[in-house]
Motif scaffolding. Structure first.
Motif, PDB file in Angstrom:
ATOM      1  N   ARG A  64      11.466 -44.001   5.491  1.00 28.75           N
ATOM      2  CA  ARG A  64      12.606 -44.411   6.334  1.00 28.75           C
ATOM      3  C   ARG A  64      13.834 -43.563   6.071  1.00 28.75           C
ATOM      4  O   ARG A  64      14.640 -43.310   6.961  1.00 28.75           O
ATOM      5  CB  ARG A  64      12.937 -45.885   6.045  1.00 28.75           C
ATOM      6  N   LYS A  65      13.967 -43.113   4.840  1.00 35.11           N
ATOM      7  CA  LYS A  65      15.148 -42.315   4.475  1.00 35.11           C
ATOM      8  C   LYS A  65      15.123 -40.943   5.136  1.00 35.11           C
ATOM      9  O   LYS A  65      16.138 -40.293   5.276  1.00 35.11           O
ATOM     10  CB  LYS A  65      15.194 -42.158   2.948  1.00 35.11           C
ATOM     11  N   ASP A  66      13.931 -40.498   5.524  1.00 36.69           N
ATOM     12  CA  ASP A  66      13.804 -39.180   6.141  1.00 36.69           C
ATOM     13  C   ASP A  66      14.223 -39.259   7.608  1.00 36.69           C
ATOM     14  O   ASP A  66      13.596 -39.971   8.397  1.00 36.69           O
ATOM     15  CB  ASP A  66      12.349 -38.711   6.024  1.00 36.69           C
ATOM     16  N   PRO A  67      15.288 -38.562   7.998  1.00 35.21           N
ATOM     17  CA  PRO A  67      15.807 -38.670   9.376  1.00 35.21           C
ATOM     18  C   PRO A  67      14.816 -38.181  10.428  1.00 35.21           C
ATOM     19  O   PRO A  67      15.016 -38.430  11.612  1.00 35.21           O
ATOM     20  CB  PRO A  67      17.055 -37.774   9.336  1.00 35.21           C
ATOM     21  N   ILE A  68      13.768 -37.494  10.001  1.00 32.54           N
ATOM     22  CA  ILE A  68      12.761 -37.046  10.969  1.00 32.54           C
ATOM     23  C   ILE A  68      12.052 -38.242  11.594  1.00 32.54           C
ATOM     24  O   ILE A  68      11.631 -38.201  12.753  1.00 32.54           O
ATOM     25  CB  ILE A  68      11.721 -36.131  10.267  1.00 32.54           C
ATOM     26  N   ASN A  69      11.945 -39.334  10.847  1.00 29.61           N
ATOM     27  CA  ASN A  69      11.138 -40.463  11.285  1.00 29.61           C
ATOM     28  C   ASN A  69      11.962 -41.515  12.024  1.00 29.61           C
ATOM     29  O   ASN A  69      12.217 -42.602  11.519  1.00 29.61           O
ATOM     30  CB  ASN A  69      10.455 -41.112  10.079  1.00 29.61           C
ATOM     31  N   THR A  70      12.376 -41.184  13.220  1.00 30.62           N
ATOM     32  CA  THR A  70      13.108 -42.177  14.007  1.00 30.62           C
ATOM     33  C   THR A  70      12.305 -42.610  15.216  1.00 30.62           C
ATOM     34  O   THR A  70      12.563 -43.649  15.796  1.00 30.62           O
ATOM     35  CB  THR A  70      14.443 -41.595  14.497  1.00 30.62           C
ATOM     36  N   GLU A  71      11.328 -41.829  15.604  1.00 34.08           N
ATOM     37  CA  GLU A  71      10.545 -42.138  16.781  1.00 34.08           C
ATOM     38  C   GLU A  71       9.424 -43.115  16.413  1.00 34.08           C
ATOM     39  O   GLU A  71       8.849 -43.015  15.326  1.00 34.08           O
ATOM     40  CB  GLU A  71       9.946 -40.843  17.310  1.00 34.08           C
ATOM     41  N   TRP A  72       9.101 -44.021  17.321  1.00 35.38           N
ATOM     42  CA  TRP A  72       8.117 -45.049  16.994  1.00 35.38           C
ATOM     43  C   TRP A  72       6.773 -44.425  16.606  1.00 35.38           C
ATOM     44  O   TRP A  72       6.100 -44.881  15.680  1.00 35.38           O
ATOM     45  CB  TRP A  72       7.925 -46.008  18.181  1.00 35.38           C
TER      46      TRP A  72
END
Lengths: 226, 226
Positions: A64-72
């Motif tokens: 979650r901390k990785d900003p890459i992972n925002t897409e479902w």
DNA sequence: ACCTGAACACCGTTCAAGT
DNA sequence: ACCTGAACACCGTTCAAGT
């Protein structure tokens, strides 16, 4: 930590080696001492499941901390890959989770997060529910009728899962909302809110449709999608 | 028939009630008598699995007679629905199959038929292999790494499954061909012929791609398929 | 508060012995 | 050929008793 020793033993020698007497011996103590710390062997096994879920949650928290992972899509993808990694470290875990007569609370919370990701991405609760079934063993390494467990020894109380969920209340907002929506929309309420036959066929068609694209010879006439 | 009595007992009271002593009692005999007819409890459990597979095969055989079922899609669909029906009658079966340390021969034959259906429909062996993994628990009600089992107690012999298969030889032509093809094409042969990480991600993307069509709100930019 | 020994009711399994 | 009793090495668990 008795739970830590139990995980280590199961990892090293398999779940069948995890015996009250053996675990106690590893801890340099008599078997009967464990009963002071644990609610019997069932308490131990429930603790193991919770420990595994926590391990997955920790890994997902880091993701979650990785900003890459925002897409479902990438969020779920990363989550399931993380879960898989944990299961590879604890090969006994999927079978254990699947065989537990009662579903530990952490599992519900885990599924609640998945539903949350899905509805935030624009899926309806109905489709989120179907997705949960479709993911099946991808989500936790085991496939089972989570929301209407067949307790392996009879006693098919249809409403037990629903009662459980609503009792858990505010801690699982998305699961509760999902159940409420589905129960309201159900064509035949006597079936309960979850018609696992429908879910099964939905997943099956999802896979068959997807696989069809990989065929290398033309369809032999009339192979329209369902 | 001792196997029939065992199935009846497991159906009625759950697999945990299936005990050598209890089964013997149901048969009006002493527990030790069973060892004359069975190769211990493991032999009994293997027999149970084979019995379930045979029950599915019988149902599939009936389906084959119906001229409606000539297309691969409906053929597999009907097969899996039939398998599911059998599993619903024997809720202990998926867990039992999944937990058996050795894979009974009937399971291999069952998968061979699925591969046969797929390659006849124009799928490559590679995709047929991936389909097998993707079906997972749809095929037999349980999800497991069929072709590279983790024996739950260590001893990860990578080549054991391949040796098993080739030993079975002509009885499983499609499975043997599939393994041969995959082993030959493998990018990294040291990985063995089955890279379950790749299979896992293939299935995952299949599901995510399929589910994406059911989203009700527009994608939040950049949600291209992978 | 934490641990223990003895005991109980179960397991699967071996083995020599019965018919 | 088929079954059995006694015995062995294991289970999980209770309970009264120790420190």
């Amino acid at each position: 930590m008795v739970l830590h020793a139990a995980v280590a033993l199961a990892d090293a020698e398999g779940i069948q080696a995890l015996t009250m007497r053996r675990l106690a011996a590893d801890l340099g103590v008599e078997a009967m001492s464990l009963y002071y710390h644990l609610r019997g062997k069932d308490g131990l096994l429930d603790g193991l499941v919770e420990a595994v879920i926590e391990e997955i949650d920790a890994a997902v928290g880091r993701l979650r901390k990785d900003p890459i992972n925002t897409e479902w899509r990438t969020l779920l993808r990363q989550r399931f890959l993380a879960a898989r990694n944990v299961m590879l470290r604890h090969p006994w875990a999927p079978g254990l989770i699947g065989s537990r007569p009662t579903i530990p609370a952490g599992v519900y919370a885990y599924y609640d997060e998945i539903v949350s990701t899905l509805v935030d991405a624009g899926f309806s609760y109905r489709i989120a529910h179907r997705a949960l079934h479709a993911f099946g063993s991808m989500a936790l390494g085991f496939a089972q009728e989570i929301f209407r467990p067949v307790p392996a020894g009879g006693s098919t109380d249809v409403d037990v899962a629903e009662a459980d969920l609503t009792a858990m209340g505010d801690a699982l907002p998305h699961l509760v909302a999902m159940v409420a929506t589905e129960a309201h929309d159900a064509a035949d309420p006597t079936l309960g809110w979850c018609d696992s036959q429908v879910e099964f066929e939905f997943t099956l068609d999802l896979l068959l449709d997807g696989l069809d694209h990989f065929r290398e010879s033309p369809p032999p006439s009339g192979s329209a999608s369902r």
